[in-house]
Motif scaffolding. Structure first.
Motif, PDB file in Angstrom:
ATOM      1  N   ASP A   1       9.381  52.701  29.414  1.00 50.04           N
ATOM      2  CA  ASP A   1       8.131  52.193  29.996  1.00 50.04           C
ATOM      3  C   ASP A   1       7.387  51.231  29.063  1.00 50.04           C
ATOM      4  N   SER A   2       8.057  50.758  27.980  1.00 51.36           N
ATOM      5  CA  SER A   2       7.414  49.793  27.087  1.00 51.36           C
ATOM      6  C   SER A   2       8.465  48.893  26.450  1.00 51.36           C
ATOM      7  N   ILE A   3       7.984  47.780  25.885  1.00 47.64           N
ATOM      8  CA  ILE A   3       8.867  46.835  25.191  1.00 47.64           C
ATOM      9  C   ILE A   3       8.220  46.408  23.878  1.00 47.64           C
ATOM     10  N   LEU A   4       9.041  45.873  22.981  1.00 50.42           N
ATOM     11  CA  LEU A   4       8.536  45.235  21.766  1.00 50.42           C
ATOM     12  C   LEU A   4       8.604  43.728  21.988  1.00 50.42           C
ATOM     13  N   PHE A   5       7.462  43.063  21.887  1.00 47.09           N
ATOM     14  CA  PHE A   5       7.381  41.615  22.095  1.00 47.09           C
ATOM     15  C   PHE A   5       7.181  40.939  20.746  1.00 47.09           C
ATOM     16  N   VAL A   6       7.958  39.884  20.479  1.00 45.30           N
ATOM     17  CA  VAL A   6       7.946  39.236  19.164  1.00 45.30           C
ATOM     18  C   VAL A   6       7.812  37.718  19.297  1.00 45.30           C
ATOM     19  N   ARG A   7       6.929  37.141  18.499  1.00 45.98           N
ATOM     20  CA  ARG A   7       6.842  35.682  18.327  1.00 45.98           C
ATOM     21  C   ARG A   7       7.125  35.353  16.869  1.00 45.98           C
ATOM     22  N   ASP A   8       8.156  34.535  16.641  1.00 45.68           N
ATOM     23  CA  ASP A   8       8.554  34.142  15.284  1.00 45.68           C
ATOM     24  C   ASP A   8       8.106  32.722  14.961  1.00 45.68           C
ATOM     25  N   PHE A   9       7.702  32.527  13.706  1.00 47.64           N
ATOM     26  CA  PHE A   9       7.380  31.199  13.180  1.00 47.64           C
ATOM     27  C   PHE A   9       8.117  31.027  11.858  1.00 47.64           C
ATOM     28  N   THR A  10       8.438  29.785  11.514  1.00 46.86           N
ATOM     29  CA  THR A  10       9.048  29.508  10.217  1.00 46.86           C
ATOM     30  C   THR A  10       8.111  28.634   9.393  1.00 46.86           C
ATOM     31  N   ILE A  11       8.104  28.895   8.082  1.00 49.15           N
ATOM     32  CA  ILE A  11       7.260  28.145   7.155  1.00 49.15           C
ATOM     33  C   ILE A  11       8.149  27.631   6.027  1.00 49.15           C
ATOM     34  N   LYS A  12       8.251  26.304   5.906  1.00 47.47           N
ATOM     35  CA  LYS A  12       9.126  25.708   4.898  1.00 47.47           C
ATOM     36  C   LYS A  12       8.291  25.134   3.755  1.00 47.47           C
ATOM     37  N   ALA A  13       8.589  25.615   2.547  1.00 54.34           N
ATOM     38  CA  ALA A  13       7.981  25.079   1.336  1.00 54.34           C
ATOM     39  C   ALA A  13       9.109  24.734   0.360  1.00 54.34           C
ATOM     40  N   VAL A  14       8.776  24.060  -0.721  1.00 55.52           N
ATOM     41  CA  VAL A  14       9.786  23.731  -1.726  1.00 55.52           C
ATOM     42  C   VAL A  14      10.286  25.027  -2.363  1.00 55.52           C
ATOM     43  N   ASN A  15      11.608  25.257  -2.291  1.00 53.24           N
ATOM     44  CA  ASN A  15      12.251  26.444  -2.866  1.00 53.24           C
ATOM     45  C   ASN A  15      11.804  27.757  -2.224  1.00 53.24           C
ATOM     46  N   SER A  16      11.281  27.695  -1.003  1.00 52.40           N
ATOM     47  CA  SER A  16      10.879  28.927  -0.323  1.00 52.40           C
ATOM     48  C   SER A  16      10.915  28.708   1.184  1.00 52.40           C
ATOM     49  N   PHE A  17      11.490  29.679   1.880  1.00 52.84           N
ATOM     50  CA  PHE A  17      11.560  29.619   3.345  1.00 52.84           C
ATOM     51  C   PHE A  17      11.086  30.978   3.869  1.00 52.84           C
ATOM     52  N   MET A  18      10.133  30.954   4.788  1.00 49.29           N
ATOM     53  CA  MET A  18       9.531  32.192   5.265  1.00 49.29           C
ATOM     54  C   MET A  18       9.630  32.317   6.781  1.00 49.29           C
ATOM     55  N   PHE A  19      10.019  33.521   7.233  1.00 48.64           N
ATOM     56  CA  PHE A  19       9.938  33.873   8.648  1.00 48.64           C
ATOM     57  C   PHE A  19       8.702  34.755   8.823  1.00 48.64           C
ATOM     58  N   LEU A  20       7.824  34.369   9.734  1.00 51.81           N
ATOM     59  CA  LEU A  20       6.617  35.134  10.027  1.00 51.81           C
ATOM     60  C   LEU A  20       6.699  35.628  11.469  1.00 51.81           C
ATOM     61  N   SER A  21       6.655  36.946  11.659  1.00 48.87           N
ATOM     62  CA  SER A  21       6.794  37.530  12.994  1.00 48.87           C
ATOM     63  C   SER A  21       5.518  38.276  13.388  1.00 48.87           C
ATOM     64  N   PHE A  22       5.007  37.954  14.570  1.00 48.08           N
ATOM     65  CA  PHE A  22       3.908  38.703  15.179  1.00 48.08           C
ATOM     66  C   PHE A  22       4.541  39.656  16.191  1.00 48.08           C
ATOM     67  N   ILE A  23       4.241  40.939  16.062  1.00 48.15           N
ATOM     68  CA  ILE A  23       4.971  41.984  16.785  1.00 48.15           C
ATOM     69  C   ILE A  23       3.978  42.905  17.492  1.00 48.15           C
ATOM     70  N   LYS A  24       4.280  43.219  18.752  1.00 46.75           N
ATOM     71  CA  LYS A  24       3.409  44.185  19.436  1.00 46.75           C
ATOM     72  C   LYS A  24       4.181  44.954  20.495  1.00 46.75           C
ATOM     73  N   VAL A  25       3.893  46.265  20.548  1.00 46.00           N
ATOM     74  CA  VAL A  25       4.450  47.113  21.601  1.00 46.00           C
ATOM     75  C   VAL A  25       3.524  47.021  22.820  1.00 46.00           C
ATOM     76  N   TYR A  26       4.101  46.648  23.959  1.00 47.09           N
ATOM     77  CA  TYR A  26       3.349  46.561  25.215  1.00 47.09           C
ATOM     78  C   TYR A  26       3.949  47.518  26.235  1.00 47.09           C
ATOM     79  N   SER A  27       3.087  48.135  27.023  1.00 52.05           N
ATOM     80  CA  SER A  27       3.592  48.886  28.167  1.00 52.05           C
ATOM     81  C   SER A  27       4.103  47.880  29.191  1.00 52.05           C
ATOM     82  N   ASN A  28       5.025  48.299  30.010  1.00 50.45           N
ATOM     83  CA  ASN A  28       5.568  47.386  31.027  1.00 50.45           C
ATOM     84  C   ASN A  28       4.471  46.835  31.926  1.00 50.45           C
ATOM     85  N   ALA A  29       3.448  47.656  32.183  1.00 54.32           N
ATOM     86  CA  ALA A  29       2.353  47.239  33.056  1.00 54.32           C
ATOM     87  C   ALA A  29       1.521  46.107  32.444  1.00 54.32           C
TER      88      ALA A  29
END
Length: 234
Positions: A83-111
């Motif tokens: 009766d629920s799902i995990l919803f995810v939005r991913d973003f990438t951030i590129k810097a010199v000598n560094s690469f970052m994945f940033l995820s916003f995560i939330k559990v939502y009921s199906n309703a």
């Protein structure tokens, strides 16, 4: 008497000119909301990284609150809530000598979701309230991301010259959790502003956290600042 009057007028004009200069400086220091660009900065073990390159990556859903159950003939089976799902939005951030994945995560009921698409993309169970997961306030780090999938919040993966580091740990449910909330006890992620613009929203956040490699070697990300565009309408 006339000299005093002229001196008084001169002082008034000088004060007025100063006020005008100060007003102009304040205006120059605060560009219009629509002109603000993406900006990221953070420090890792004393070394500062900056970036203006933030990109939207993937949007997806997966099972929430997963656990091991007995399948057919007692086979290993992972099953989540129906009766629920995990919803995810991913973003990438590129810097010199560094690469970052940033995820916003939330559990939502199906309703709380509806099957629709975004910017003519694939159909997915999107939250009915799309800004809800970006509301201002403090957020936990989802230390059980790709494991139990029970904690709404933030996940960060950083790849740099020292290796591959994550704010979450072992994804195999048959093994003990390698990263828990205790490992992020003094960490924080705070969305300090979410402002509507003509075709998107501008999000601002402050953050610090610990990230770990497979051997649980730690790197500290400190003095983190994010300002970037989200929910852009094409």
């Amino acid at each position: 008497m006339k000299l005093k009057y002229l001196l008084g007028l001169s002082i008034i004009f000088m004060l007025a000119a100063c006020d005008k200069e100060n007003t102009e400086l304040e205006t120059e220091a605060e560009p219009p909301l629509e002109l603000l660009k993406d900006s990221v900065s953070y420090t890792v073990n004393g070394e500062k990284y900056t970036s203006s390159n933030v990109e939207r990556a993937s949007i997806y859903t997966t099972e929430s609150n997963t656990k091991i159950t007995s399948g057919v003939n007692f086979n290993y089976l992972i099953q989540g809530d129906k009766d629920s799902i995990l919803f995810v939005r991913d973003f990438t951030i590129k810097a010199v000598n560094s690469f970052m994945f940033l995820s916003f995560i939330k559990v939502y009921s199906n309703a709380e979701t509806t099957n629709t698409n975004e910017n003519n993309g694939s159909y997915l169970n999107f939250p009915k309230n799309k800004t809800d997961m970006f509301s201002t306030g403090m957020y936990k780090y989802s230390t059980d991301f790709w494991r139990d999938n029970s904690i709404s919040g933030i996940a960060i993966r950083m790849i740099n010259t020292r290796g591959d580091f994550k704010s979450y740990g072992e994804n195999d449910l048959s093994k003990p959790a390698s990263i828990t909330q205790t490992d992020q006890q003094n960490s924080k992620f705070e969305i300090i502003s979410l402002q509507k613009r003509k075709s998107d929203y501008l999000l601002e956040a402050k953050f610090n956290l610990n990230v770990f490699d497979a051997k649980k070697q730690v790197q500290k990300i400190e003095n983190g600042y994010l300002r970037f565009s989200i929910l852009k309408v094409n």
